[in-house]
Design a protein around this motif. Sequence first.
Motif, PDB file in Angstrom:
ATOM      1  N   MET A   1       0.848  -1.204   0.040  1.00 26.63           N
ATOM      2  CA  MET A   1       0.101  -0.030   0.095  1.00 26.63           C
ATOM      3  C   MET A   1       0.951   1.218  -0.027  1.00 26.63           C
ATOM      4  SD  MET A   1      -3.239   1.216   1.158  1.00 26.63           S
ATOM      5  CE  MET A   1      -3.949   2.835   1.809  1.00 26.63           C
ATOM      6  N   TYR A   2       1.869   1.154   0.901  1.00 30.23           N
ATOM      7  CA  TYR A   2       2.806   2.463   0.938  1.00 30.23           C
ATOM      8  C   TYR A   2       3.756   2.720  -0.424  1.00 30.23           C
ATOM      9  CZ  TYR A   2       1.117   2.466   6.031  1.00 30.23           C
ATOM     10  OH  TYR A   2       0.530   2.768   6.767  1.00 30.23           O
ATOM     11  N   VAL A   5       1.582   4.304  -2.945  1.00 28.99           N
ATOM     12  CA  VAL A   5       1.480   5.928  -2.647  1.00 28.99           C
ATOM     13  C   VAL A   5       2.746   6.670  -2.860  1.00 28.99           C
ATOM     14  CG1 VAL A   5       1.396   7.639  -0.892  1.00 28.99           C
ATOM     15  CG2 VAL A   5      -0.244   5.625  -0.534  1.00 28.99           C
ATOM     16  N   TRP A  48      -5.141   7.841  -1.484  1.00 25.75           N
ATOM     17  CA  TRP A  48      -4.654   6.565  -0.899  1.00 25.75           C
ATOM     18  C   TRP A  48      -4.062   6.475   0.499  1.00 25.75           C
ATOM     19  CZ3 TRP A  48      -2.875   4.310  -6.219  1.00 25.75           C
ATOM     20  CH2 TRP A  48      -3.482   3.200  -6.530  1.00 25.75           C
ATOM     21  N   MET A  49      -3.383   7.894   0.712  1.00 20.86           N
ATOM     22  CA  MET A  49      -2.432   8.088   1.923  1.00 20.86           C
ATOM     23  C   MET A  49      -3.494   8.175   3.109  1.00 20.86           C
ATOM     24  SD  MET A  49       0.486  10.643   2.441  1.00 20.86           S
ATOM     25  CE  MET A  49      -0.322  11.943   1.939  1.00 20.86           C
ATOM     26  N   ILE A  50      -4.459   8.743   2.733  1.00 26.70           N
ATOM     27  CA  ILE A  50      -5.560   9.164   4.235  1.00 26.70           C
ATOM     28  C   ILE A  50      -6.506   8.038   4.097  1.00 26.70           C
ATOM     29  CG2 ILE A  50      -5.154  11.691   3.993  1.00 26.70           C
ATOM     30  CD1 ILE A  50      -7.891  11.921   2.527  1.00 26.70           C
ATOM     31  N   GLY A  51      -6.416   7.163   3.400  1.00 27.36           N
ATOM     32  CA  GLY A  51      -7.067   5.913   3.526  1.00 27.36           C
ATOM     33  C   GLY A  51      -8.705   5.823   2.753  1.00 27.36           C
ATOM     34  N   GLU A  52      -8.838   6.628   1.944  1.00 28.68           N
ATOM     35  CA  GLU A  52     -10.069   6.949   1.294  1.00 28.68           C
ATOM     36  C   GLU A  52     -10.396   5.601   0.192  1.00 28.68           C
ATOM     37  OE1 GLU A  52     -12.948   8.764   1.587  1.00 28.68           O
ATOM     38  OE2 GLU A  52     -11.914   9.590   3.457  1.00 28.68           O
ATOM     39  N   GLN A  54      -9.334   2.198  -0.180  1.00 25.98           N
ATOM     40  CA  GLN A  54      -9.077   0.929   0.323  1.00 25.98           C
ATOM     41  C   GLN A  54      -9.367  -0.246  -0.298  1.00 25.98           C
ATOM     42  OE1 GLN A  54      -9.571   0.822   4.423  1.00 25.98           O
ATOM     43  NE2 GLN A  54      -8.263   2.352   4.614  1.00 25.98           N
TER      44      GLN A  54
END
Length: 54
Positions: A1-2, A5, A48-52, A54
């Motif tokens: 995931m990271y 980003v 993606w970074m703030i989790g919207e 997923q």
Amino acid sequence: MYLAVILMFMVAGMLVGGAWSAYKQGSKFWTVMAAVLALAAAGAAIAWMIGEMQ
């Protein structure tokens, strides 16, 4: 995931550089295209970074 980003931010940075290069060469179409794609890539990376997304 990271990693996704980081890659999206890298793509956004490359597109900003492409937009700047096109601007310096006087190509309005490619400047706008690269700028819009850079904004889309940066927006996706931030989402993606703030989790919207997923």
